[in-house]
Design a protein around this motif. Structure first.
Motif, PDB file in Angstrom:
ATOM      1  N   GLY A 136     -19.321  25.205 -24.476  1.00 59.44           N
ATOM      2  CA  GLY A 136     -18.378  24.626 -23.511  1.00 59.44           C
ATOM      3  C   GLY A 136     -17.242  23.896 -24.221  1.00 59.44           C
ATOM      4  N   PRO A 137     -16.375  23.233 -23.434  1.00 65.76           N
ATOM      5  CA  PRO A 137     -15.186  22.594 -24.017  1.00 65.76           C
ATOM      6  C   PRO A 137     -15.513  21.589 -25.121  1.00 65.76           C
ATOM      7  N   SER A 138     -16.561  20.768 -24.962  1.00 63.29           N
ATOM      8  CA  SER A 138     -16.836  19.767 -26.013  1.00 63.29           C
ATOM      9  C   SER A 138     -17.282  20.451 -27.287  1.00 63.29           C
ATOM     10  N   ALA A 139     -18.138  21.483 -27.136  1.00 64.45           N
ATOM     11  CA  ALA A 139     -18.610  22.187 -28.326  1.00 64.45           C
ATOM     12  C   ALA A 139     -17.430  22.828 -29.044  1.00 64.45           C
ATOM     13  N   VAL A 140     -16.538  23.452 -28.266  1.00 57.50           N
ATOM     14  CA  VAL A 140     -15.399  24.126 -28.893  1.00 57.50           C
ATOM     15  C   VAL A 140     -14.549  23.115 -29.664  1.00 57.50           C
ATOM     16  N   GLN A 141     -14.383  21.912 -29.076  1.00 57.90           N
ATOM     17  CA  GLN A 141     -13.654  20.863 -29.801  1.00 57.90           C
ATOM     18  C   GLN A 141     -14.291  20.619 -31.161  1.00 57.90           C
ATOM     19  N   ILE A 298     -18.755  39.492 -32.671  1.00 55.92           N
ATOM     20  CA  ILE A 298     -18.252  40.212 -33.845  1.00 55.92           C
ATOM     21  C   ILE A 298     -17.333  41.381 -33.466  1.00 55.92           C
ATOM     22  N   ASP A 299     -17.857  42.353 -32.727  1.00 55.08           N
ATOM     23  CA  ASP A 299     -17.029  43.549 -32.494  1.00 55.08           C
ATOM     24  C   ASP A 299     -15.859  43.316 -31.550  1.00 55.08           C
ATOM     25  N   THR A 300     -16.056  42.404 -30.588  1.00 53.72           N
ATOM     26  CA  THR A 300     -14.935  42.129 -29.673  1.00 53.72           C
ATOM     27  C   THR A 300     -13.761  41.524 -30.445  1.00 53.72           C
ATOM     28  N   THR A 301     -14.078  40.623 -31.401  1.00 52.67           N
ATOM     29  CA  THR A 301     -13.005  39.974 -32.153  1.00 52.67           C
ATOM     30  C   THR A 301     -12.334  40.971 -33.099  1.00 52.67           C
ATOM     31  N   GLY A 424     -14.800  39.471 -18.377  1.00 54.96           N
ATOM     32  CA  GLY A 424     -15.863  39.755 -17.420  1.00 54.96           C
ATOM     33  C   GLY A 424     -15.832  38.844 -16.209  1.00 54.96           C
ATOM     34  N   TYR A 425     -16.880  38.974 -15.395  1.00 56.17           N
ATOM     35  CA  TYR A 425     -16.797  38.446 -14.030  1.00 56.17           C
ATOM     36  C   TYR A 425     -18.063  37.702 -13.593  1.00 56.17           C
ATOM     37  N   GLY A 426     -17.847  36.793 -12.621  1.00 51.79           N
ATOM     38  CA  GLY A 426     -18.950  36.126 -11.928  1.00 51.79           C
ATOM     39  C   GLY A 426     -19.906  35.441 -12.888  1.00 51.79           C
ATOM     40  N   ARG A 427     -21.180  35.468 -12.541  1.00 49.45           N
ATOM     41  CA  ARG A 427     -22.182  34.762 -13.356  1.00 49.45           C
ATOM     42  C   ARG A 427     -22.360  35.370 -14.736  1.00 49.45           C
ATOM     43  N   ARG A 428     -21.871  36.621 -14.921  1.00 48.74           N
ATOM     44  CA  ARG A 428     -22.061  37.260 -16.226  1.00 48.74           C
ATOM     45  C   ARG A 428     -20.845  37.091 -17.117  1.00 48.74           C
ATOM     46  N   GLY A 429     -19.799  36.453 -16.610  1.00 50.62           N
ATOM     47  CA  GLY A 429     -18.561  36.315 -17.391  1.00 50.62           C
ATOM     48  C   GLY A 429     -18.872  35.763 -18.786  1.00 50.62           C
ATOM     49  N   CYS A 430     -18.074  36.147 -19.765  1.00 50.00           N
ATOM     50  CA  CYS A 430     -18.344  35.818 -21.169  1.00 50.00           C
ATOM     51  C   CYS A 430     -18.480  34.308 -21.389  1.00 50.00           C
ATOM     52  N   PRO A 431     -19.633  33.839 -21.885  1.00 46.81           N
ATOM     53  CA  PRO A 431     -19.781  32.399 -22.122  1.00 46.81           C
ATOM     54  C   PRO A 431     -19.014  31.931 -23.354  1.00 46.81           C
ATOM     55  N   GLY A 432     -18.536  32.904 -24.163  1.00 49.63           N
ATOM     56  CA  GLY A 432     -17.830  32.521 -25.391  1.00 49.63           C
ATOM     57  C   GLY A 432     -16.321  32.522 -25.220  1.00 49.63           C
ATOM     58  N   ILE A 433     -15.838  32.557 -23.971  1.00 44.13           N
ATOM     59  CA  ILE A 433     -14.404  32.749 -23.717  1.00 44.13           C
ATOM     60  C   ILE A 433     -13.530  31.694 -24.420  1.00 44.13           C
ATOM     61  N   LEU A 434     -13.971  30.439 -24.424  1.00 44.93           N
ATOM     62  CA  LEU A 434     -13.117  29.389 -25.005  1.00 44.93           C
ATOM     63  C   LEU A 434     -13.024  29.552 -26.515  1.00 44.93           C
ATOM     64  N   ILE A 435     -14.178  29.766 -27.119  1.00 41.40           N
ATOM     65  CA  ILE A 435     -14.180  29.907 -28.581  1.00 41.40           C
ATOM     66  C   ILE A 435     -13.453  31.193 -28.989  1.00 41.40           C
ATOM     67  N   ALA A 436     -13.633  32.248 -28.188  1.00 41.19           N
ATOM     68  CA  ALA A 436     -12.992  33.531 -28.511  1.00 41.19           C
ATOM     69  C   ALA A 436     -11.477  33.369 -28.486  1.00 41.19           C
ATOM     70  N   GLN A 437     -10.977  32.733 -27.434  1.00 43.35           N
ATOM     71  CA  GLN A 437      -9.517  32.621 -27.319  1.00 43.35           C
ATOM     72  C   GLN A 437      -8.944  31.705 -28.400  1.00 43.35           C
ATOM     73  N   SER A 443      -5.931  33.037 -35.322  1.00 42.36           N
ATOM     74  CA  SER A 443      -5.836  34.155 -36.279  1.00 42.36           C
ATOM     75  C   SER A 443      -4.486  34.853 -36.128  1.00 42.36           C
ATOM     76  N   MET A 444      -4.068  35.070 -34.874  1.00 42.16           N
ATOM     77  CA  MET A 444      -2.783  35.748 -34.665  1.00 42.16           C
ATOM     78  C   MET A 444      -1.631  34.873 -35.154  1.00 42.16           C
ATOM     79  N   ALA A 445      -1.663  33.601 -34.795  1.00 42.29           N
ATOM     80  CA  ALA A 445      -0.533  32.721 -35.135  1.00 42.29           C
ATOM     81  C   ALA A 445      -0.404  32.560 -36.651  1.00 42.29           C
ATOM     82  N   THR A 446      -1.519  32.395 -37.359  1.00 42.44           N
ATOM     83  CA  THR A 446      -1.414  32.199 -38.815  1.00 42.44           C
ATOM     84  C   THR A 446      -0.993  33.506 -39.506  1.00 42.44           C
TER      85      THR A 446
END
Ligand code: HEM
Length: 517
Positions: A136-141, A298-301, A424-437, A443-446
């Motif tokens: 979640g947000p705190s972990a990502v911080q 891994i593969d999504t990134t 993804g969607y609903g209850r199955r939506g990616c739980p790693g969305i914050l860290i992924a983005q 990575s893109m900016a650097t």
């Protein structure tokens, strides 16, 4: 001789069976429309093995935004509009959150504990709670300093072997996920653990593609012995099973050992184990959630960053505009950071456009747990419904010239955001969305700050590709391609070298890992 009771019982059975058959037939005739199929094989031969999302989009244009397809052993429905996906996967997510049962990917190969393949059971919900807490947000911080630090080694690798960018993405993604999941230090140097993470992931990717393994369509084949001539899937599974067991157990057990010895860094596993109080069910959830981080990341990134490199080579004017924004806002004395995201709207639009242009997961499968009705159609329990993310992000009515890479559609033209569709969607939506983005953005900016990506040339100076063609499978990256990756200037080279030196003074170990409630 039959008694009156026997005759009555037989008559009652026949009436009940006739009623069941009739109601099944009537319900079947109310399935959403779809192309007629062959006896037994159904629509099997009409589904291509590559770029299925385009064939599915075409079907949607003929049969409407919810289309039925049948293959032996499975009924699919393809959802080709955001409305249908939202109505079912989001609004009715309590019943649309199962997964199709993949015999190969679960029972045979040994991934049956994997969260991503589980149905919406109480165990699954407990595991998702842990993932919410730990990603979640705190972990990502807590990971942000590590992600910013990791960028320096990513850029150093790119400087040293620019032709090998896909391998660099892979090693970087593996290092980040092993750090977050288990607090692993130096995975890029530890070939055994690195190999474990990547091979486990590969087995997962190869065995979870719907419609590829015969045993998924004819589950009875799971009983065929290995020596049987067509039982290649049994031989594959026998090779993979011990490896997958090791991949799930080894890093988890090592983290526990480090915790006992007082040498464990902060991580998803170590933080959550502190609260588990030795409960074996909770520990099992932590173990499979932790490995889910590797499988999810891994593969999504790799796919996302590979498409980004290709886009930059194909659209130099976009690259130049993004670089100009970075030069103006960040300058060339330091690397861009995650914290710069709001001040770099065009770079952020480039990231959004990558996820729209080539979403790494183009088809998202859920299954429904109960019979349901939608728009007068019957949707039987256990049907697999596939959200065609590609069709949503390539809807010409919403995104003009959808095959072209145009970040201005987001930064200037106000096109509807579709960043979430990629996750993804609903209850199955990616739980790693914050860290992924966060990871993808930095990575893109650097990369943009320090390198120019252009079309590669052969020894005679002719431009080579790259072609927009993707790999088959559950996650779609581009087929291998070449681009030229050159530092933008001597100043950029110095900046990378300085950042590497600075990163050595920062702790590689995660000191803090805050959980969300
Ligand atoms: C570019 C990066 C990523 C993309 C595009 C992506 C996309 C997705 C998608 C489309 C799903 C399926 C959602 C659904 O069924 O509705 C998913 C599931 C999942 N992702 Fe990600 N993901 C990414 C990165 C990550 C990261 C960084 C993590 C962990 C740190 C992660 C962990 C997971 C897990 C555990 C699941 C399974 C969830 C479930 O089945 O309930 N993903 N991801």
């Amino acid at each position: 001789m039959l008694s009156l009771l026997d005759i009555a019982a037989t008559a009652a059975t026949v009436i009940v069976l006739a009623f069941i058959f009739d109601s099944w037939r009537r319900k079947a005739s109310h399935l959403p429309p779809g192309p007629p199929g062959l006896p037994i094989l159904g629509n099997l031969l009409q589904i291509p093995t590559t770029m299925q999302y385009i064939a599915f989009q075409d079907l949607g244009n003929i049969y409407g935004d919810i289309t039925t397809l049948r293959v032996p052993g499975m009924t699919f429905m393809i959802l080709n509009s955001r409305k249908a996906i939202f109505d079912l996967f989001d609004s009715r997510s309590s019943i649309y959150s199962d997964r199709p049962h993949l015999v190969m990917g679960t029972e045979l190969i040994g991934w049956e504990g994997a969260i991503v393949l589980s149905n919406n059971t109480p165990r699954f919900r407990n595991c998702r709670k842990l993932l919410r807490k730990g990603l979640g947000p705190s972990a990502v911080q807590s990971f942000v300093p590590f992600l910013n630090r990791q960028c320096a080694s990513y850029l150093r690798d790119l400087l040293e072997r620019p032709y090998d960018f896909t391998d660099i993405f892979r090693r970087n993604a593996a290092a980040i996920s092993m750090k977050i999941a288990y607090g692993y230090d130096g995975i890029t140097e530890d070939e055994e653990v690195h190999d474990l993470a990547l091979r486990g992931n590969l087995y997962f990717i190869e065995t979870t593609v719907i419609g590829v393994w015969l045993v998924d369509m004819l589950p009875i084949l799971r009983y065929v012995p290995q020596w049987f001539p067509l039982a290649y899937f049994q031989r594959y599974a026998a090779r993979a099973r011990p490896f997958i067991r090791k991949c799930v157990n080894k890093p988890f057990e090592e983290t526990k050992r480090h915790m006992e010895a007082g040498t464990a860094g902060a991580s998803f596993t170590s933080m959550l184990l502190q609260h588990a109080q030795g409960d074996p069910e909770v520990e099992d959830c932590i173990k499979y959630s932790a490995i889910g981080i590797l499988l999810g990341q891994i593969d999504t990134t790799i796919a996302t960053l590979s498409w980004f490199f290709m886009a930059m080579a194909l659209y130099p004017e976009v690259q130049a505009k993004a670089q100009a924004e970075i030069d103006k806002v960040v300058g060339n004395e330091r690397l861009p950071k995650i914290e710069d995201k709001d001040s770099l709207p065009y770079v952020f639009a480039v990231m959004k456009e990558v996820f729209r242009w080539q979403p790494p997961v183009k088809l998202v499968p859920h299954a429904v747990s109960k019979d349901d009705d939608y728009r007068g159609y019957f949707i039987p329990a256990k049907t697999t419904l596939i959200a065609n993310v590609w069709a949503i992000t390539h809807d010409e009515n919403v995104y003009h010239d959808a095959d072209k890479f145009i970040p201005e559609r987001f930064s200037e033209e106000g096109a509807p955001d579709c960043l979430d569709d990629a996750f993804g969607y609903g209850r199955r939506g990616c739980p790693g969305i914050l860290i992924a983005q966060a990871n993808v953005f930095v990575s893109m900016a650097t990369t943009l700050a320090t390198f120019d990506i252009t079309k590669a040339r052969d020894s005679r100076g002719n431009v080579i590709g790259p072609k927009v063609e993707d790999t088959p499978g559950a996650i779609n990256g581009p087929l291998p391609f070449k681009v030229s990756v050159q530092p933008r200037s001597e100043t950029a080279v110095d900046l990378i070298k300085r950042s590497v030196e600075q990163s050595k003074t920062m702790s590689e170990r995660l000191e803090v890992f805050s959980l969300d409630e």
